[in-house]
Design a protein around this motif. Sequence first.
Motif, mmCIF file in Angstrom:
data_model
loop_
_atom_site.group_PDB
_atom_site.id
_atom_site.type_symbol
_atom_site.label_atom_id
_atom_site.label_comp_id
_atom_site.label_asym_id
_atom_site.label_seq_id
_atom_site.Cartn_x
_atom_site.Cartn_y
_atom_site.Cartn_z
ATOM 1 N N VAL A 54 0.836 -1.208 0.000
ATOM 2 C CA VAL A 54 0.000 0.000 0.000
ATOM 3 C C VAL A 54 0.865 1.250 0.000
ATOM 4 O O VAL A 54 0.599 2.212 -0.731
ATOM 5 N N VAL A 55 1.925 1.270 0.813
ATOM 6 C CA VAL A 55 2.832 2.427 0.843
ATOM 7 C C VAL A 55 3.502 2.621 -0.516
ATOM 8 O O VAL A 55 3.665 3.750 -0.994
ATOM 9 N N TRP A 56 3.892 1.530 -1.154
ATOM 10 C CA TRP A 56 4.507 1.641 -2.497
ATOM 11 C C TRP A 56 3.535 2.242 -3.491
ATOM 12 O O TRP A 56 3.916 3.107 -4.290
ATOM 13 N N TRP A 57 2.272 1.800 -3.438
ATOM 14 C CA TRP A 57 1.298 2.337 -4.383
ATOM 15 C C TRP A 57 1.049 3.816 -4.116
ATOM 16 O O TRP A 57 0.936 4.616 -5.045
ATOM 17 N N LEU A 58 0.997 4.224 -2.858
ATOM 18 C CA LEU A 58 0.814 5.631 -2.526
ATOM 19 C C LEU A 58 2.004 6.481 -2.974
ATOM 20 O O LEU A 58 1.838 7.630 -3.388
ATOM 21 N N SER A 59 3.227 5.922 -2.877
ATOM 22 C CA SER A 59 4.398 6.691 -3.311
ATOM 23 C C SER A 59 4.372 6.971 -4.810
ATOM 24 O O SER A 59 4.942 7.969 -5.266
ATOM 25 N N ARG A 60 3.718 6.134 -5.558
ATOM 26 C CA ARG A 60 3.626 6.343 -7.007
ATOM 27 C C ARG A 60 2.361 7.093 -7.397
ATOM 28 O O ARG A 60 2.257 7.576 -8.519
ATOM 29 N N ASN A 61 1.386 7.143 -6.478
ATOM 30 C CA ASN A 61 0.123 7.849 -6.749
ATOM 31 C C ASN A 61 -0.260 8.630 -5.496
ATOM 32 O O ASN A 61 -1.240 8.312 -4.803
ATOM 33 N N ASP A 62 0.561 9.619 -5.153
ATOM 34 C CA ASP A 62 0.383 10.306 -3.879
ATOM 35 C C ASP A 62 -0.858 11.181 -3.840
ATOM 36 O O ASP A 62 -1.234 11.662 -2.755
ATOM 37 N N GLN A 63 -1.517 11.424 -4.963
ATOM 38 C CA GLN A 63 -2.717 12.243 -4.973
ATOM 39 C C GLN A 63 -4.001 11.412 -4.947
ATOM 40 O O GLN A 63 -5.091 11.971 -5.021
ATOM 41 N N GLU A 64 -3.898 10.098 -4.892
ATOM 42 C CA GLU A 64 -5.073 9.228 -4.970
ATOM 43 C C GLU A 64 -5.158 8.370 -3.707
ATOM 44 O O GLU A 64 -4.944 7.163 -3.727
ATOM 45 N N VAL A 65 -5.446 9.016 -2.605
ATOM 46 C CA VAL A 65 -5.544 8.291 -1.325
ATOM 47 C C VAL A 65 -6.751 7.359 -1.339
ATOM 48 O O VAL A 65 -6.681 6.204 -0.887
ATOM 49 N N GLU A 66 -7.878 7.848 -1.856
ATOM 50 C CA GLU A 66 -9.067 6.998 -1.907
ATOM 51 C C GLU A 66 -8.835 5.793 -2.810
ATOM 52 O O GLU A 66 -9.316 4.690 -2.523
ATOM 53 N N GLY A 67 -8.125 5.990 -3.881
ATOM 54 C CA GLY A 67 -7.799 4.856 -4.744
ATOM 55 C C GLY A 67 -6.967 3.822 -4.029
ATOM 56 O O GLY A 67 -7.123 2.616 -4.242
ATOM 57 N N ALA A 68 -6.067 4.269 -3.152
ATOM 58 C CA ALA A 68 -5.270 3.317 -2.378
ATOM 59 C C ALA A 68 -6.151 2.515 -1.450
ATOM 60 O O ALA A 68 -5.971 1.297 -1.266
ATOM 61 N N VAL A 69 -7.126 3.171 -0.839
ATOM 62 C CA VAL A 69 -8.043 2.467 0.062
ATOM 63 C C VAL A 69 -8.839 1.423 -0.708
ATOM 64 O O VAL A 69 -9.045 0.292 -0.237
#
Length: 380
Positions: free
Chosen positions: A221-236
């Motif tokens: 999850v942290v890796w995905w957020l580091s590549r898409n830091d503007q899409e928090v809801e998408g990470a969830v």
Amino acid sequence: MSSGHKAMTLFVTVILGLIFVILGLSTDWPLWAWPATAALVLVIALVTHRVLTPKREAFPREFGPDPDLQFPEPQRQEQRIAHVALPSSVADYDFSFSATVRWLVLDAADDAPYINPAGLAVEAVLQRARVLTAQQSPNRSALVQHQLDGVLGTMRPDSSGRITAMAQDVSLSLPELDRERLAKLSNVRKDEDVWEHERNYERSKRAYLGDDVLKDTGTAVVWWLSRNDQEVEGAVDRIGLLAQLSAAANNDTVAPVFEHLVSPPATPYAEGDGGPHAPPGRPWAPGPDTSPSSNGAAPESSSGSFDSLDSFLVWFGFAPADPDLDLFAERLIELARAHDKSNVVDELRRRFTPAQPAVDDEEAGDATGAPQEPPPEPEP
């Protein structure tokens, strides 16, 4: 005094005397002028003699070296050698060497043994050339040729000290077959290097994903957020998917804390009725059995055959509403008929034929387009 000097003195004296006689007779000199003229001629003759006489040398010529004596120029000899194999730095890949060898025989003692100058010169040149070529790569023959021009372009004594030798018009080449082999080996090595780098890159990428990115769900999850830091809801929304990926990467099951976020696997149809998305008479659900039978029940193998057929169609990638499905079914029927599988043909027709009201045999034959066999004649 040499005879040449005497002749010149006498010639000058006679000429002056004749000139004075002609002048005296033509001008009628007095008698006393003739003795004076004769004395003047003698003085002129003495002066001429003294001027023409060379100075005495300090050292007599006969005791000195003869300046006209010339030493004979040493005679140089040459011999052409061609297509001599010289080793390279790679085994079994020899250069082809050609050159013109020139040599000069040096002075030797009277009791020195007789020599073959040509043989010594050729050996000396080849030895010097071999030292250079043995350290060079065979695919650089043009460069080595220019180096040999410089190395062999100077007269140098051989090991025996009896001659000096050099070479000119040097030619160095590699056979055509060896050049082709070296080119192929070079291409293979280059391809192998590229492949090795690609494999190392792939291995590094796998290690990065398996040992770092997908080590556990939180890291993914942290890796995905580091590549898409503007899409928090998408990470969830993707936590369940990332949990499945990390579990699969580690050959493990999804952690209990993330199980409620993992969607159940989708099935193409529900057992029994074909599912909510399967249209009547289409794949993924067995259609009604319209074939006549004595007790009105479907054959025992219908359900099993339909399940196998559905799996087969899923494997081929056909969707329930695929427009090409009918064409594929016809081709399957033709293939089964070609192999004389009548039971498979019947199963396929039942599977892909929509439910229809019962009709008599003649109408059914017309509807399907298949020729109907005439009823058997009654026995007498």
